[in-house]
Design an enzyme around this catalytic site. Structure first.
Site, PDB file in Angstrom:
ATOM      1  N   ASN A 155      30.864  25.241  31.870  1.00  0.00           N
ATOM      2  CA  ASN A 155      31.216  23.678  31.539  1.00  0.00           C
ATOM      3  C   ASN A 155      32.424  23.207  30.558  1.00  0.00           C
ATOM      4  O   ASN A 155      32.962  22.318  31.074  1.00  0.00           O
ATOM      5  CB  ASN A 155      29.743  23.184  30.860  1.00  0.00           C
ATOM      6  CG  ASN A 155      29.363  24.020  29.479  1.00  0.00           C
ATOM      7  OD1 ASN A 155      29.760  24.918  29.221  1.00  0.00           O
ATOM      8  ND2 ASN A 155      29.175  23.027  28.585  1.00  0.00           N
ATOM      9  N   GLU A 210      29.144  30.406  15.270  1.00  0.00           N
ATOM     10  CA  GLU A 210      30.594  30.270  15.270  1.00  0.00           C
ATOM     11  C   GLU A 210      31.174  29.791  14.673  1.00  0.00           C
ATOM     12  O   GLU A 210      30.596  28.680  13.823  1.00  0.00           O
ATOM     13  CB  GLU A 210      30.634  30.140  17.119  1.00  0.00           C
ATOM     14  CG  GLU A 210      30.205  31.042  17.951  1.00  0.00           C
ATOM     15  CD  GLU A 210      30.333  30.930  19.417  1.00  0.00           C
ATOM     16  OE1 GLU A 210      30.433  29.711  19.878  1.00  0.00           O
ATOM     17  OE2 GLU A 210      30.769  31.793  20.088  1.00  0.00           O
TER      18      GLU A 210
HETATM   19  P1  NAD Z   1      24.729  31.626  32.551  1.00  0.00           P
HETATM   20  O1  NAD Z   1      24.083  31.960  31.302  1.00  0.00           O
HETATM   21  O2  NAD Z   1      24.328  31.498  34.041  1.00  0.00           O
HETATM   22  O3  NAD Z   1      26.449  32.107  32.260  1.00  0.00           O
HETATM   23  C1  NAD Z   1      27.151  32.412  31.341  1.00  0.00           C
HETATM   24  C2  NAD Z   1      28.098  33.521  31.405  1.00  0.00           C
HETATM   25  O4  NAD Z   1      27.218  34.607  31.483  1.00  0.00           O
HETATM   26  C3  NAD Z   1      28.855  33.532  32.805  1.00  0.00           C
HETATM   27  O5  NAD Z   1      30.230  34.058  32.423  1.00  0.00           O
HETATM   28  C4  NAD Z   1      27.862  34.523  33.945  1.00  0.00           C
HETATM   29  O6  NAD Z   1      28.634  35.179  34.704  1.00  0.00           O
HETATM   30  C5  NAD Z   1      27.605  35.256  32.644  1.00  0.00           C
HETATM   31  N1  NAD Z   1      26.283  36.216  32.823  1.00  0.00           N
HETATM   32  C6  NAD Z   1      25.310  35.734  33.809  1.00  0.00           C
HETATM   33  N2  NAD Z   1      24.471  36.719  33.924  1.00  0.00           N
HETATM   34  C7  NAD Z   1      24.773  37.832  32.965  1.00  0.00           C
HETATM   35  C8  NAD Z   1      24.118  39.066  32.798  1.00  0.00           C
HETATM   36  N3  NAD Z   1      23.228  39.190  33.246  1.00  0.00           N
HETATM   37  N4  NAD Z   1      24.782  39.747  31.571  1.00  0.00           N
HETATM   38  C9  NAD Z   1      25.880  39.302  30.981  1.00  0.00           C
HETATM   39  N5  NAD Z   1      26.630  38.090  31.438  1.00  0.00           N
HETATM   40  C10 NAD Z   1      26.087  37.465  32.656  1.00  0.00           C
HETATM   41  O7  NAD Z   1      25.406  29.900  31.907  1.00  0.00           O
HETATM   42  P2  NAD Z   1      26.102  28.805  32.688  1.00  0.00           P
HETATM   43  O8  NAD Z   1      25.127  28.374  33.744  1.00  0.00           O
HETATM   44  O9  NAD Z   1      27.573  29.412  32.993  1.00  0.00           O
HETATM   45  O10 NAD Z   1      26.389  27.804  31.604  1.00  0.00           O
HETATM   46  C11 NAD Z   1      25.344  26.821  31.395  1.00  0.00           C
HETATM   47  C12 NAD Z   1      24.693  26.970  30.114  1.00  0.00           C
HETATM   48  O11 NAD Z   1      25.441  27.408  28.997  1.00  0.00           O
HETATM   49  C13 NAD Z   1      23.553  25.923  29.702  1.00  0.00           C
HETATM   50  O12 NAD Z   1      22.330  26.539  29.408  1.00  0.00           O
HETATM   51  C14 NAD Z   1      24.096  25.653  28.328  1.00  0.00           C
HETATM   52  O13 NAD Z   1      23.324  24.724  27.640  1.00  0.00           O
HETATM   53  C15 NAD Z   1      24.902  26.612  27.791  1.00  0.00           C
HETATM   54  N6  NAD Z   1      25.826  26.415  26.892  1.00  0.00           N
HETATM   55  C16 NAD Z   1      25.607  26.485  25.698  1.00  0.00           C
HETATM   56  C17 NAD Z   1      26.792  26.315  24.723  1.00  0.00           C
HETATM   57  C18 NAD Z   1      26.416  26.459  23.136  1.00  0.00           C
HETATM   58  O14 NAD Z   1      27.339  26.380  22.515  1.00  0.00           O
HETATM   59  N7  NAD Z   1      25.173  26.739  22.784  1.00  0.00           N
HETATM   60  C19 NAD Z   1      27.812  25.819  25.118  1.00  0.00           C
HETATM   61  C20 NAD Z   1      27.914  25.619  26.390  1.00  0.00           C
HETATM   62  C21 NAD Z   1      27.031  25.989  27.214  1.00  0.00           C
END
Ligand code: NAD
Length: 480
Positions: free
Chosen positions: A150, A461
């Protein structure tokens, strides 16, 4: 079609087996570049490169590490135009937003940690005349950093910069949906003279590359930002190996609006906190609670303000909402809007896909959507949608709204609008969230602890929290 490469041991190289994935432009729906479809072999090479670089990097004088991180921040700043265009093309966000928020923040992340490492100090605990304790803080070794789509370069650098500043070497993985600016960063690291292997960037799928980083026995710390389900999977792998974990996960943030607030300021900011970046910010306020005496007026003014937002080509000036990141994500958002209808909600505005025409005819666009008439307990109000969708709910009493606001599994951010200072303090103390904004939104001081509670996060963080996470404290007790 441009071919992105991994950055391993200071070199830009394809995946070991040459496999690639397509990379799409969400505004046009076209594949416009390819990225390495890496696997555990590429990750193992990256970890080896990082381990080899660690002895020299961890003992490089602080001032030199700081100089290199400053240099990287300067180079990103120099290339702001290219980075902003790349981020908008890769992610779908308005170019103006990438230009004013994402790229400046990536610059600040490097600059901030380049500076803070010069001031990072550890504690001493003298025991009167008996002894003195002091705390040594050493880098951990190879840190794994995994980030979402995002805010691609913004969140990627938010992890990498403190990890490197603290003296670790890094194996990092950007989202496979938005790899471009991380790839561009690789070239800038080479130009800056960052020693080979200090930072390694491996592209590919989470289930292959991400999982391999988390499972690698020589990666003792994982800093992850992404969805809660992914965070849970990561924790399941990492916990039995006793790795250090920092997890920043999903949110379902409440915005609570009291009738005594500064109305024009609240209205303007609530439009932003609802729909900035197509609502794809973990900190967006997606559940808007409004004191009943203000509800009717707010509802009308909010709808009018949202009507004037332009959904369209991210590269056109004046666009407020660009494309959402992928076709699958658009379908997820649309399915939640259908669910809201099934649950008895009324769509006050939006609710549909948008076709902006021209080069964006096949892009993935969704109208900003406002829904009312749903109980706080329904799925629409409990589950993270992560798109341009908000619900409106009136409330009568402070204790009632606090209970409803606290009713989800999440606890990332809360937004509070009131001119009553006592009430602001009272609610801030009782709300279940790691971040509370009173009469503002997304006002960020990089020194503050950042993160969520409940299923939104583990650890924090930002500032000292990040430098502490990326170091191992050791107490030394000397008898006097
Ligand atoms: P995601 O969990 O699908 O992916 C995040 C990252 O993790 C990607 O690089 C993905 O390739 C990797 N990933 C996926 N499966 C994995 C696994 N089994 N092991 C290790 N890595 C893996 O999330 P997304 O769809 O990319 O992002 C959206 C989500 O992120 C939303 O839920 C949002 O709320 C969250 N988010 C949180 C914050 C925060 O600071 N809390 C900030 C931004 C986004």
């Amino acid at each position: 079609m441009e071919q992105l490469k991994n950055y391993i041991g200071g070199k830009l190289i394809p995946s070991a087996d040459g496999a690639t994935l397509e990379n799409f432009n969400p505004a046009t729906g076209d594949a416009y570049s390819s990225l390495p479809d890496s696997d555990e072999i590429d990750v193992a090479r990256a970890v080896d490169a990082a381990k080899n670089a660690f002895p020299a990097w961890s003992t490089t004088p602080t001032e030199e590490r700081s100089r290199l991180l400053f240099r990287i921040s300067q180079l990103i700043e120099r290339d702001t135009e290219q980075f902003a265009l790349a981020e908008s093309t890769d992610q779908g966000k308005p170019l103006a937003l990438a230009h004013s928020v994402d790229i400046p923040r990536a610059v600040s992340n490097f600059r901030f940690f380049a500076s803070s490492l010069m001031h990072f100090a550890s504690e001493a605990h003298p025991m009167e005349q008996a002894a003195i304790n002091y705390t040594l803080r050493s880098p951990l070794g190879v840190a794994g950093c995994i980030s979402p789509w995002n805010l691609p370069i913004y969140l990627f650098t938010w992890k990498i910069a403190p990890a490197l500043a603290a003296g670790n070497c890094v194996v990092a993985k950007p989202s496979e949906l938005t790899p471009m600016t991380a790839f561009m960063l690789s070239s800038l690291c080479i130009e800056a003279g960052l020693p080979p292997g200090v930072l390694n960037i491996v592209h590919g799928l989470g289930t292959k590359v991400g999982q391999a980083i988390v499972a690698h026995r020589d990666v003792p710390a994982i800093s992850f930002t992404g969805g809660t389900a992914t965070g849970r999977t990561i924790a399941q792998t990492a916990a039995p190996m006793f790795k250090k974990l920092s997890l920043e996960m999903g949110g379902k943030n409440p915005a609570i609006i009291f009738a005594d607030c500064n109305y024009p300021e609240m209205l303007k900011t609530t439009v932003q906190s609802s729909f900035s970046n197509q609502g794809e910010i973990c900190l967006c306020g997606s559940r808007i609670f409004v004191e009943r005496s203000l509800y009717k007026q707010f509802k009308q003014d909010f709808i009018d303000a949202v009507k004037s937002l332009k959904v369209g080509d991210p590269l056109e000036s004046g666009t407020n909402l660009g494309a959402v990141v992928s076709e699958a994500h658009r379908e997820k958002i649309i399915s939640y809007i259908a669910l809201a209808r099934d649950e008895g909600g009324t769509i006050l505005f939006g609710g549909k896909k948008v076709n902006p025409g021209g080069r964006c005819s096949n892009g993935w666009f969704v109208e900003p959507t406002i829904i009312e008439g749903l109980p706080h307990t329904c799925r629409t109000n409990q589950e993270e949608i992560f798109g341009p969708v908000v619900t409106l709910t009136p409330f009568d009493r402070e204790d009632e709204v606090l209970q409803d606001a606290n009713s989800t599994q999440y606890g990332l951010a809360a937004i509070l609008w009131t001119d009553n200072l006592t009430r602001a303090h009272r609610i801030a103390a009782r709300i279940h969230s790691g971040i509370v904004w009173v009469n503002c939104w997304l006002l960020r001081d990089l020194r503050t602890p950042f993160g969520g509670m409940k299923n939104s996060g583990l650890g924090r963080e930002g500032g000292l929290e990040a430098l502490r996470f990326f170091t191992e404290p050791k107490n030394v007790c000397i008898k006097l």
